[in-house]
Scaffold this active site. Structure first.
Site, short mmCIF file in Angstrom:
data_model
loop_
_atom_site.label_atom_id
_atom_site.label_comp_id
_atom_site.label_asym_id
_atom_site.label_seq_id
_atom_site.Cartn_x
_atom_site.Cartn_y
_atom_site.Cartn_z
N CYS A 561 10.87 -18.22 1.27
CA CYS A 561 10.69 -19.43 0.46
C CYS A 561 10.00 -20.57 1.21
O CYS A 561 9.52 -21.52 0.58
CB CYS A 561 12.04 -19.93 -0.05
SG CYS A 561 13.04 -18.65 -0.81
N HIS A 696 14.56 -29.59 0.49
CA HIS A 696 14.25 -28.24 0.06
C HIS A 696 14.84 -28.04 -1.34
O HIS A 696 14.17 -27.58 -2.25
CB HIS A 696 14.81 -27.22 1.05
CG HIS A 696 14.60 -25.80 0.61
ND1 HIS A 696 13.35 -25.23 0.48
CD2 HIS A 696 15.49 -24.83 0.27
CE1 HIS A 696 13.48 -23.98 0.07
NE2 HIS A 696 14.77 -23.72 -0.07
N HIS A 739 11.42 -23.56 -8.35
CA HIS A 739 11.26 -23.10 -6.97
C HIS A 739 10.05 -22.16 -6.90
O HIS A 739 10.10 -21.03 -7.35
CB HIS A 739 12.53 -22.38 -6.53
CG HIS A 739 12.56 -22.02 -5.07
ND1 HIS A 739 11.46 -22.08 -4.25
CD2 HIS A 739 13.60 -21.61 -4.26
CE1 HIS A 739 11.78 -21.71 -3.04
NE2 HIS A 739 13.09 -21.42 -3.01
N HIS A 1348 -31.24 19.29 9.69
CA HIS A 1348 -31.94 18.75 8.51
C HIS A 1348 -31.50 17.30 8.38
O HIS A 1348 -30.45 17.01 7.83
CB HIS A 1348 -31.54 19.59 7.29
CG HIS A 1348 -32.06 19.09 5.97
ND1 HIS A 1348 -31.42 18.12 5.25
CD2 HIS A 1348 -33.14 19.46 5.24
CE1 HIS A 1348 -32.08 17.90 4.12
NE2 HIS A 1348 -33.13 18.70 4.10
N ASP A 1540 -33.83 28.29 4.86
CA ASP A 1540 -34.68 27.10 4.69
C ASP A 1540 -36.13 27.42 5.02
O ASP A 1540 -37.05 26.98 4.34
CB ASP A 1540 -34.17 25.96 5.58
CG ASP A 1540 -33.77 24.74 4.78
OD1 ASP A 1540 -34.65 24.21 4.09
OD2 ASP A 1540 -32.60 24.35 4.81
#
Length: 1793
Positions: A561, A696, A739, A1348, A1540
């Site tokens: 808080c 508070h 609060h 590649h 390839d």
């Protein structure tokens, strides 16, 4: 026995030690309390330099790094810049005095320097260090005096460099040239005779002469401008053959009596009117380096003046210094010893020591080096205490419950005593299902109450550079943190970098946050791309730092808080610790998750009856609340220096913990009291002086009782009662707004800050019944009050109100702040009243700009007495400026109101456009003599100290050159028409150079892109361009004027301005013998000509022209410049200019003489100056040449520099649309002109340095609290749907589980270079299934991938997947059909959705999965490849590649061979045709190197992949000859490099043929229809292949072809329907950038082999919402199909939804009806879209969707790149998803572009 004599010698050079090591030692020892005096001296020296640097012009400030100590200054080589002399002088002074002080402290020496036996001596700048000792009687005084020595050293260096660079500009290439050479073997008298002869013969002005600066018996130092020294050494035979050496003197001239005088000394010592204290007497003898005798000074002021005079004007005579020291030593005849202290050794010191030893052989001579101590370790010492500055809160902003969306509404709420609690609104969660007061429903809340912000989802995403999707996924409290941070900064007037304390690198953020509702509930319903940055707490303030570019610390704190106030306390600590100079702090809380309600309720924290009842008997817990607040805090001294509005002062702050409480959540009065005591001690405040405590105050029985005890015991003790005039008021904001948990503390702080502003304490409404009986009953007797009504809280005269703010955390933390009133502002500067003031307004969107105009107008209507100067200062210097702008220059508030009303009524905002992303170039144009008038620039001279200093300095140089002062002309003390040509011309040039420096150094305009000067103005232009030094320019102007006055008759000739071309003039005047004679003087424009000649001829010409309607105006000058009248001075001018050095221009010079642009260093030379005096000014030709070269255009900004903007009209005529600003204007107040010009620059995107504009009298202005920025808000909100927070209570490990691939041993013997682990293999009679995992980072796999590469990243080619398919296909077939010899396979329907790129981090696994299922009856096997998460082993839902294998019924392959044999002759025929074309040079024959070099345009193959030996290619058809490698390089079915080699001919055809547009596009293959071979490829085998590619008729930008593989003229393999897709080359980087920071779980990035096909969808297809999908990994590039790319129709609303993007339709202008009506940026964007898509602009109707228009994901990428490259718009490709229609897109563009 008599004591020894002492000599302390201060040299003029740094020791040979590492300078950084020396200062590091000083810095280290300065932290040790044993070296207190050293530490103080270093701190004071740092402060002095900080203050001196702060006074420098902005460009010079930027050369100095931010420094809190001296170490950063030692890291920079200042020698090549304008601060070299200043910094080296200051640092040398600090070093010598620091070593002196440190030596005394290290040796624990007492002061032993007596006046009668101590001599101080020094060379050059060392004299200033010596002065610090000479003025002292003990070490502490050295500290005090030494700081002043540092100040003088720095100022002296600045001034020497500034003056010297006016004599000669630095080299264009930055190389260093020496200003002094030492010559040995010559006497001073002989060299002086030689130098005098040289200076006389060359006509060198006295100011620029070469001279002697130092001498002794064996050497002489010769000084002067570097080019002049070099010329002298070349010209003089004696100098040329002398023994000489250039000295390391790079920053200018000292010891120059001809250059400096008494006025100079005064400006060095008192530049700002400060006076060095005169009461300090000189204590010790300090010898002059000129006479060798002690300076005849008795006070500090006299000593500094004497030393400065000697340094600037006195010649150094080393022999005299030696003689003086010997004389002083000899006087102490009884001294048995001579002790010498110095800094290392030097040649001078060695000579001195030798002389002493020779003269006093009977004395003991000892030397002490003052440096070695710094390298010694004196043991550990405790550090010094932290700084004790007070802190100032200068800005604040909030979003609070009850509609309190700004500070005024918050105060209104408090002042009215409102209670904001209500039931949970529907946009948070469904209260009906989630509320159960009985507690029987699991996870339900027992209380329905809370305090809520209205529409917390409202947010201006475009302002903060966030897409709607990112905004929606970002926690609303993070968004509001951004918003309130901006509003608080705006209130504080923070402009990044305006002052030292606003350096963005030194701004930090601290925010408190204690929950994650949005991330855990709302956003988690459909986790998206921005889940982490949008929800994780660290990003709340990290995003603030990132958006505002703050480089200071960023902390997100959770102390339950108390988080908000704890964040403020941490921020204060950072300021006290020196970790930041400005901090943003706050607290954040937005409630959406019913889980937290349930948890807090079950923990007995919450009230079930409503609001917090603070100190009430019925207090039963707290009521939850939203809240977001931000404050801006600085050190008090910084806030005062920055002219901030100080809301309150923080004296101290602390946090401790209730460690002794009975439980972790129970408060503890003892800990609270300890915290109060700590902060009061820190603040040195009596607790009875506290007049208010903000409690508070949660409204719990335990909390209220404990806090009451602690507060009353400390602040109202019974033992020391308060007096009646010392009341203590208490209050708690929670009784109003609940609060706020993490935001509770910031809400309390904001309340108290508002109380300071309003001088009032709001009523405490927290006691609806009676006060809690646990509270002591003697409150009134103790003068303690909880005001039940509003109570005045006035600030009495001479009094200070102090307050306490408390915030406690449920975990036990206690945070307390002590506040006091802001100091009353003392205005010590009288404001220079300016006739006109600029006022600017800006925004990031059109809508916000209009709203900002309206709110400012409303403010002025409510506050008509507003001071215009304050308003101008606030809007210009104290606001962040954005791209949408309005600006005006006005002289009173009614004029401003009229402007604003017109802007609103005439819809001026809609006519504006945002400033360009790249600011336009600036060109300086300098006017000529026709601009002269008495009193030129007088207003600027009187009001701007910078301009005044520049003029006076230039005037001083001019006078030193022998010319009269021009200051009387500026002050208007010379009557109009009485000034001589000399004074007139010098006035113009001096004012123009000073104006240029004003624009460049004070007003923040960057170095010009080019310069041009008209006639006389060219001298100023050349000086600014660095071609001429300032001194040479003034010399030439003055000398030329003197020649003209002496050799030309004023009034005999004149100049006539004619509004016609020269051809028209020739035609009308005629050319006969009896025609009047004239010459072309100036070609100003193509229609404006100036001619010159005799008065009689010009009168005759005028009589001929005016009847023809041609306007003629006499030019107000006494001579006909640029005509034959100037011939009388040409020869003499040539002689004067011959010795002047010319440099290469630093910027292009538009030459009116040459009619061209000059870049080189040879075109402008002495001959040029002579010609420019005689020949015509071709201004128009020069401008035309610049336009042709592209140096200037219609976007260029022109700054007309001169007393009147004569050149402005010329430029407007020559450059259509030219934007020109003036510096001064005849008959107009200087500040009226300047204000309008600054507004023009601001609107053009060249934002001036507004801070510097107001700097001279800034303290006399006030920062106004104007209306805050008006946001263009949309409600981005993901609604929590359903009841799953309740439902999860009933789940017991149920639910479906994701299929995962676990890390288990391989279940099969199959393992190859590409298949690494088989995790599942099942075989029955007719089917077989296999699942395998492979790791791309496996060495074999990785090597194959890196064979590649594309865009420098390894990409997995299709050949890799082919080998894997064939391997698994053969393996499973043999499992079902054992004994099969050769398995024939046809790889069919092979398609790669996205390819794989190898991560750059090879240490991190990069797994993928292959799954195969073979069905023998159908002779078919399906294949799928998947990405795998390396952390969880979870495979992706969708495969990245798929295919199938068909097994032919004929296992021999005979059927295939027969099929192919029928077409073999056709293939051979095409190969022969290509060979024939090659023979005729109609087809290209490529060697292997050339073929693979062409391939590099897209892909780079490793050597083993380069199988093609020769290629013949024509258009899209080719064949090649192939040789395979002899090594398989691994374990394969068929090596990928072989596959390839025989197949990538097709790729070369598409990417290497001249039939393809390879400049704009590249081509990649997504797969093939079929791939089959009748025999395996063999090592070293020779093959031939052939392919022809065709465009596919049914799919745009797609090509396909069949590739044939032959061995010995027989077809052995075919790849059918081999496809290639065309991709714009501008997407290369986007698709193919290697992922350098791939996380362990990341999948690979895309490769060129597999940009996916985008399948076409019917335009009328209904797009359904998509189910949540696996998050796309950061290094993949998935181009989705249209169906997945299009947002659902439900997503296009701005109402709450759970989908994704809230498209801002309701808050923006309605989309236009059709594209033809769209203009501006949006219109250009639509034209670009039409061009790229091939659509007509008319087809882009407002309701047309991009899906319907065919803008797929690939086209979206293309369009975003095009918009960036062609229009400079940074637009994400996802915008076409977030704005699904053309109307949505145009609305967005009109708002944000």
């Amino acid at each position: 026995m008599s004591g020894p004599t002492k000599l302390v010698f201060f040299g003029n050079e740094f020791p040979n030690d590492d300078l950084k090591a020396l200062f590091r030692g000083l810095h280290r020892h300065g932290k040790d309390r044993r070296f207190r005096q050293l530490a103080t001296f270093l701190e004071e020296s740092t402060r002095v330099l900080q203050n001196e640097v702060a006074q420098l012009p902005e460009p010079l400030k930027k050369l100095v790094p931010h420094f809190e100590n001296l170490m950063p200054l030692t890291e920079v080589d200042f020698r090549q810049g304008p601060l070299g002399a200043a910094m080296e002088s200051a640092l040398l002074t600090i070093l010598e005095l620091g070593m002196f002080i440190g030596h005394y402290e290290a040796e624990e020496r007492v002061w032993d320097l007596s006046a009668d036996r101590t001599t101080l001596a020094g060379l050059s700048i060392g004299l200033l260090a010596a002065a610090g000792v000479a003025l002292s009687t003990h070490l502490a005084e050295v500290v005090q005096n030494g700081a002043e020595c540092v100040r003088v050293s720095f100022r002296l260096g600045v001034y020497v460099h500034d003056i010297s660079r006016k004599l000669e500009a630095p080299q264009a290439d930055g190389s260093l040239l020496s200003w002094a050479h030492v010559v040995t073997g010559e006497t001073a008298s002989d060299l002086q005779e030689e130098l005098s002869r040289y200076n006389t013969e060359t006509g060198t002005p006295e100011l620029l002469k070469v001279f002697i600066s130092a001498a002794d018996k064996t050497s002489v130092s010769v000084s002067g401008p570097p080019s002049r020294i070099r010329a002298a050494f070349r010209a003089s035979q004696r100098l040329r053959y002398s023994k000489s050496l250039a000295l390391p003197v790079y920053d200018g001239l000292c010891h120059a009596a001809h250059l400096y005088d008494e006025e100079t000394i005064h400006r060095v010592l008192h530049p700002d009117g400060s006076v060095i204290p005169t009461s300090r007497p000189v204590q010790l003898a300090l010898l002059s380096s000129r006479s060798g005798q002690p300076f005849e000074a008795t006070t500090a002021a006299e000593l500094f003046r004497a030393i400065s005079t000697e340094l600037l004007t006195g010649t150094i005579f080393l022999d005299n210094i030696t003689a003086g020291i010997l004389d002083r030593t000899e006087r102490c005849a009884d001294a048995p010893q001579c002790q010498i202290e110095t800094y290392r050794t030097s040649l001078v010191f060695k000579g001195l020591l030798k002389a002493l030893e020779a003269c006093f052989p009977d004395r003991t001579i000892s030397t002490t080096d003052l440096i070695p101590w710094v390298f010694q370790d004196y043991g550990a010492r405790q550090p010094k205490s932290y700084a004790d500055s007070k802190l100032a809160i200068v800005g604040m902003a909030c979003r609070m419950p009850g509609g309190a969306n700004d500070l005024d509404l918050f105060w209104e709420l408090l002042a009215q005593g409102r209670d904001t609690h209500t039931t949970v609104p529907a946009d948070r969660f469904d209260l009906e299902t989630h509320y159960d007061p009985t507690g029987e429903t699991e996870n339900a809340t027992r209380t329905p109450f809370g305090n809520f912000i209205d529409q917390p989802g409202l947010f201006d995403a475009g302002f903060f550079n966030m897409s709607p999707r990112e905004a929606e996924q970002t926690d609303p409290m993070h968004r509001l943190a951004l918003v309130t941070a901006y509003e608080a900064l705006e209130m504080a007037g923070i402009v990044s970098g305006r002052t030292p304390s606003s350096n963005p690198k030194r701004i930090a953020t601290f925010y408190g946050q204690a929950s994650d509702d949005w991330r855990e509930l709302n956003a988690s319903q459909n986790i998206g791309t921005y889940a982490v940055p949008g929800g994780e707490r660290a990003f709340a303030n990290g995003r603030i730092n990132y958006f505002f570019k703050f480089g200071g610390p960023s902390f997100n704190l959770d102390t339950a808080c108390s988080s908000g106030l704890a964040a403020v306390q941490a921020a204060c600590s950072a300021l006290w610790a020196g970790e930041a100079d400005t901090v943003l702090a706050g607290g954040l809380n937005i409630i959406t998750d019913p889980d937290n309600y349930a948890g807090l309720g079950n923990g007995h924290f919450l009230s079930r009856t409503g609001q917090c009842k603070v100190w009430d008997q019925s207090a039963d817990g707290y009521c939850r609340a939203d809240g977001v607040g931000s404050v801006v805090i600085k050190r008090l001294e910084d806030a005062e220096a920055d002219n901030d509005n100080i809301l309150a002062v923080v004296l101290s702050a602390a946090t401790n913990h209730s460690a002794e409480a009975i439980s972790i959540t129970h408060p503890h009065a003892g800990a609270q009291k300890e915290n109060y005591t700590q902060v009061l001690h820190q603040a040195a405040v009596n607790p009875l002086d506290i007049s208010y405590v903000e409690l508070h105050g949660t409204g719990t029985q335990a909390g209220d009782a404990q806090e009451a005890e602690s507060v009353l015991d400390i602040f109202a003790p019974r033992a020391h009662r308060r007096r009646a005039d010392q009341p203590l008021h208490l209050g708690a904001v929670k009784s109003n707004i609940g609060h706020g948990e993490a935001a509770a503390g910031i809400a309390s702080l904001l309340k108290v800050l508002l109380m300071y502003q309003k001088n009032e304490i709001p009523a405490h409404i927290g006691i609806p019944t009676v006060i809690n009986p646990a509270i002591p009953t003697d409150l009134e007797q103790r003068q303690v009050y909880l005001p039940r009504t509003k109570t005045a809280w006035p600030r009495a005269a001479g009094q200070i109100r102090r307050a306490i703010v408390n915030s406690f955390g449920a975990h036990g933390g206690n945070t307390t702040l002590v506040l006091e009133d802001a100091p009353e502002k003392q205005v010590t500067v009288a404001r220079e009243e300016r006739s006109t003031h600029p006022v600017v307004i800006s925004a990031k969107s059109k809508k916000s700009l209009a709203a900002n105009v309206e709110t400012l107008l409303a403010y002025l209507d409510e506050n008509p007495e507003t001071d215009l100067g304050d308003l101008s200062y606030t809007t210009c210097a104290r606001r962040m400026h954005h791209s949408w702008r309005l600006a005006t220059a006005v002289s009173d508030i009614p004029a401003l109101q009229k402007f604003l009303r017109n802007a609103v009524s005439n819809d001026a905002v809609s006519q504006t456009r945002p400033i360009p992303t790249e600011a336009p170039h600036v060109v300086f144009t300098f006017t000529g003599q026709g601009a002269y008038y008495a009193g030129l620039a007088q207003g600027l001279f009187q009001a701007l100290p910078f301009f005044r200093a520049e003029v006076r300095q230039l005037d001083h140089l001019s006078q030193r050159l022998g010319f009269p002062s021009i200051v009387p002309v500026i002050l208007g003390e010379v009557e109009e028409g009485t000034a001589t040509a000399l004074v007139t011309q010098l006035s113009i040039v001096i004012v123009e150079i000073a104006l240029a420096r004003l624009w460049l150094l004070l007003l923040g305009i960057p170095a010009p892109h080019a310069v041009i000067g008209h006639s006389l103005g060219e001298y100023a232009a050349l000086a600014v361009a660095g071609v001429l030094s300032t001194a040479d320019a003034l010399y030439l102007v003055g000398h030329r004027a003197q020649l003209i006055e002496e050799h030309c008759t004023p009034g005999s000739h004149a100049m006539l301005s004619v509004r016609a071309t020269i051809a028209d003039i020739e035609r009308l005047v005629g050319t006969g013998a009896d025609a009047p004679t004239y010459e072309l003087s100036c070609q100003n424009t193509h229609q404006d000509t100036v001619i010159g000649g005799s008065i009689q001829d010009l009168n005759a010409i005028r009589e001929k022209l005016e009847p023809e309607g041609i306007k003629c105006v006499n030019v107000d000058v006494p001579f006909a410049f640029h005509t034959a009248q100037m011939d009388a001075v040409r020869e003499r001018l040539a002689k004067a200019v011959a010795a002047v050095p010319f440099k290469t221009p630093s910027v292009p010079v538009l030459s009116p003489l040459l009619g061209s642009v000059v870049f080189d260093g040879k075109s402008i030379n002495p001959e040029y100056i002579v010609r420019a005096t005689r020949e015509p000014v071709r201004f128009a030709t020069a401008i035309d040449a610049a336009q042709e070269l592209g140096i200037v255009n219609s976007q260029t900004l022109w700054v007309d520099i001169g007393p009147h903007p004569i050149c402005a009209s010329f430029v407007r005529s020559l450059v259509p649309g030219a934007r020109i600003v003036s510096s001064c204007r005849r008959n107009e107040d200087n500040f009226a002109t300047m204000a309008k010009s600054l507004c023009t620059l601001h609107l053009a995107g060249r934002t001036p340095s507004w801070a510097e504009y107001f700097r001279p009298d800034e303290q006399a202005y006030s920062l106004l609290r104007l209306p805050k920025y008006r946001w263009n808000e949309v409600n981005y909100w993901i609604q929590y749907l359903g009841t799953w927070t309740l439902d999860k209570a009933h789940l017991k490990n149920g639910g479906s589980q994701k299929r995962t691939i676990t890390d288990v041993p391989s279940v099969s013997s199959l393992r190859t270079s590409l298949i690494h682990q088989v995790t599942e293999e099942t075989v029955d009679k007719t089917t077989a299934t296999l699942k395998a995992i492979s790791d791309i980072q496996h060495p074999d796999f990785l090597e194959a991938v890196h064979g590649h590469t594309m865009n420098n990243c390894g990409v997995a080619t299709s050949s890799i997947w082919t080998d894997m398919a064939m391997t698994v296909g053969e393996h499973l077939y043999r499992r079902l059909v054992p004994g099969t010899d050769h398995v024939l396979m046809d790889l069919c329907d092979f398609e790669v959705q996205h390819a794989q790129v190898a991560n750059t981090n090879s240490n991190t696994p990069q797994p993928l999965a292959l799954e195969a299922h073979l069905d023998l009856p159908t002779r078919h096997m399906s294949l799928a490849w998947y990405d795998v998460n390396a952390t969880t082993n979870q495979r992706a839902d969708a495969p990245f590649a798929t295919g199938s294998i068909k097994y032919p019924a004929d296992p021999t392959g005979a059927a295939w061979s027969i099929e192919w044999s029928r077409i073999t002759h056709l293939i051979q025929g095409r190969i022969e045709a290509l060979q024939h074309l090659a023979a005729e040079n109609k087809a290209s024959t490529l060697s292997k190197p050339l073929a693979y070099a062409l391939f590099k345009n897209v892909v780079d193959y490793a050597p083993r992949y380069r199988g093609m030996d020769r290629v013949v290619i024509h258009d899209h058809e080719a064949f090649s000859d192939i040789t395979l490698t002899t090594d398989r390089h691994g374990t394969w079915h068929t090596p990928p490099h072989w596959i390839d080699s025989v197949s990538h001919l097709a790729g070369l055809v598409m990417n290497g043929s001249d039939a393809s547009n390879t400049r704009d596009f590249f081509y990649v293959t997504p797969g093939c229809g079929s791939c089959r071979m009748t025999e395996p490829l063999i090592a070293g085998g020779k093959y031939r292949n052939y392919v022809r590619m065709f465009p596919m008729p049914d799919e745009a930008h797609m090509y396909a072809g069949d590739l044939y593989i032959l061995r010995e003229d027989k077809i052995i393999g075919v790849v059918e329907q081999l496809k290639f897709r065309r991709v714009p080359r501008l997407l290369m980087d986007r698709f193919f950038s290697p992922n350098k920071n791939a996380a362990a779980h990341a999948a690979p990035a895309p490769a060129p082999a597999a940009v996916p096909a985008v399948k076409k969808q019917p335009p009328t297809e209904t797009i359904q919402p998509q189910a949540p999908k696996t998050e796309q990994k950061q290094d993949q590039l998935q181009l989705p199909n249209l169906a997945s790319a299009a947002p659902s129709t439900a997503n296009s609303s701005s109402s709450p939804s759970s989908s994704g993007v809230a498209t801002p339709t309701t808050e923006q202008e309605a989309p236009v009806a059709d594209a033809s009506a769209v203009t501006g940026v949006a219109g250009k964007c639509l034209e670009l879209i039409a061009n790229e898509t091939g659509l007509g602009v008319a087809e882009l109707t407002a309701d047309a969707t991009f899906v319907q228009l065919g803008v797929d994901s690939l086209m979206s990428l293309v369009l975003s790149e095009k918009l960036r490259s062609e229009m400079g718009l940074e637009i994400k490709s996802s915008l076409f998803l977030e704005c699904p229609t053309v109307g949505d897109l145009t609305g967005w563009l009109e708002q944000y572009c």
